[in-house]
Design an enzyme around this catalytic site. Structure first.
Site, PDB file in Angstrom:
ATOM      1  N   ARG A 246      35.059  49.851  28.905  1.00  0.00           N
ATOM      2  CA  ARG A 246      34.771  48.480  29.304  1.00  0.00           C
ATOM      3  C   ARG A 246      36.086  47.720  29.449  1.00  0.00           C
ATOM      4  NH1 ARG A 246      30.695  50.387  30.434  1.00  0.00           N
ATOM      5  NH2 ARG A 246      28.559  49.821  29.869  1.00  0.00           N
ATOM      6  N   GLU A 275      33.894  42.429  38.270  1.00  0.00           N
ATOM      7  CA  GLU A 275      33.214  43.509  38.976  1.00  0.00           C
ATOM      8  C   GLU A 275      32.070  42.943  39.815  1.00  0.00           C
ATOM      9  OE1 GLU A 275      32.023  46.595  36.271  1.00  0.00           O
ATOM     10  OE2 GLU A 275      34.068  47.287  35.977  1.00  0.00           O
ATOM     11  N   HIS A 294      33.860  51.644  38.915  1.00  0.00           N
ATOM     12  CA  HIS A 294      32.882  51.921  37.862  1.00  0.00           C
ATOM     13  C   HIS A 294      31.994  53.109  38.244  1.00  0.00           C
ATOM     14  CE1 HIS A 294      31.092  49.643  34.215  1.00  0.00           C
ATOM     15  NE2 HIS A 294      30.907  50.939  34.086  1.00  0.00           N
TER      16      HIS A 294
END
Length: 340
Positions: A246, A275, A294
């Site tokens: 993260r 994001e 991601h």
């Protein structure tokens, strides 16, 4: 009984579940839709007449559980933060989840990034493709060998922050390279780390010892900015930092400064504070940073893993046996029995 599945699901596991109940399947990736509004999602579940709900990205908050007649919820995630577990427990609804469904996928990408950084694969590839690297004589070869030859993982040391399923998978894969692996995890006994051929360390002791630091711990108040400016400065000059966990675990400002000042040799990032990541992101623009949007756990195999785990859990639930991956085990003795 009927199940509504909005998660991505493997065909063979869908067929297996259909042997026990009626199934309505609407893959959120195919539908290009995530249910954020609780009332709208509750209405969709009621329309389907579902007693079993299997989700991946949809929000299953209090109002969804209160306004439907669900007996079981399954979430195809290792961190089912999109499901109101406390409310489900209060209503007697077991919640299944899929821990480590993507551990191997993330671990493989982590090792791939290490290899790419160690061997300068991205800059060499880019320079050749764009015509900026040419060979007209022996001197050009020698310069390329000296600049881009890199180093082997077998002679490097890797520090793993977080020794859960992903961290352990990374360590296992690195054993094949003969890499020296160190790990920091205050929640895993040192002897358990050592038993896997990994050297347990405190975070402070680990940082200056490693060529690669890779982050695989969960995000919570104690891990927010766990890798901050002071920690990055303790790393070797020229070392590499990888974050496939993260973004908030690493202080992005401190990381950017270390990458642009030359203190760190490079980084690999699959997660970002903002994001979805865009081409204008400051880290995307750095030549010594490898990036991906991601995608660490986004393999086709992960869908197969999560589907199998969910169907296994549902079958055990139907047989009156406690599922192996139950998010709220305290609900088991007061659960709603499956409808006849």
């Amino acid at each position: 009984m009927k199940a509504l599945i909005t998660a991505s699901f493997a065909p063979e596991e869908l067929a297996r579940l259909q042997q026990t109940m009626e199934v309505e399947y609407q893959d959120w990736r195919v539908q290009r839709r995530i249910y954020f509004d609780g009332r709208e999602f509750a209405e969709r579940i009621r329309q389907a007449g579902a007693q079993v709900l299997v989700v991946e990205a949809d929000l299953v908050h209090d109002e969804v559980l209160e306004q439907t007649d669900l007996y079981l919820v399954a979430c195809c995630r290792g961190d089912p933060i999109n499901v109101a577990a406390a409310k489900a427990t209060a209503l007697g609804i077991p919640v299944l989840f899929t821990p480590a469904r993507n551990a191997r996928a993330v671990a493989e990408l982590t090792v791939a990034y290490m290899l790419a950084l160690a061997r300068n694969l991205y800059p060499v590839n880019w320079l050749l493709k764009t015509g900026q690297l040419r060979f007209t004589g022996a001197q050009d070869y020698l310069a390329a060998y000296e600049r881009y030859g890199g180093f082997e993982l077998g002679g490097a040391s890797v520090g793993i922050v977080g020794f859960g399923a992903i961290g352990r998978a990374v360590a296992e894969m690195l054993r094949g390279f003969g890499t020296r692996v160190l790990a920091f995890d205050p929640f895993v006994p040192a002897e358990e780390i050592s038993a896997r051929g990994v050297e347990p360390r405190s975070l402070g002791d680990l940082l200056p010892e490693v060529a690669f630091l890779t982050v695989h711990c969960p995000l919570n108040p104690s891990t927010t900015h766990l890798i901050g400016r002071a920690e990055i400065q303790r790393m070797r000059r020229g070392a590499y930092l990888l974050n496939l966990a993260r973004a908030q675990i690493v202080d992005e400002d401190a990381l950017y400064d270390a990458l642009t000042s030359g203190h760190l040799g490079g980084a690999a990032l699959d997660v970002f504070r903002d994001e979805p990541v865009q081409p204008e992101n400051r880290f995307v623009q750095l030549p010594n940073v490898l990036v991906s949007p991601h995608l660490g756990g986004a393999t086709r195999d992960v869908v197969r893993h999560q589907s199998r785990m969910v169907v296994d859990g549902i079958e055990r639930w139907l047989a009156g046996q406690k599922p192996l991956h139950l998010l709220n085990p305290e609900v088991w003795d007061k659960r709603k029995p499956p409808p006849a």
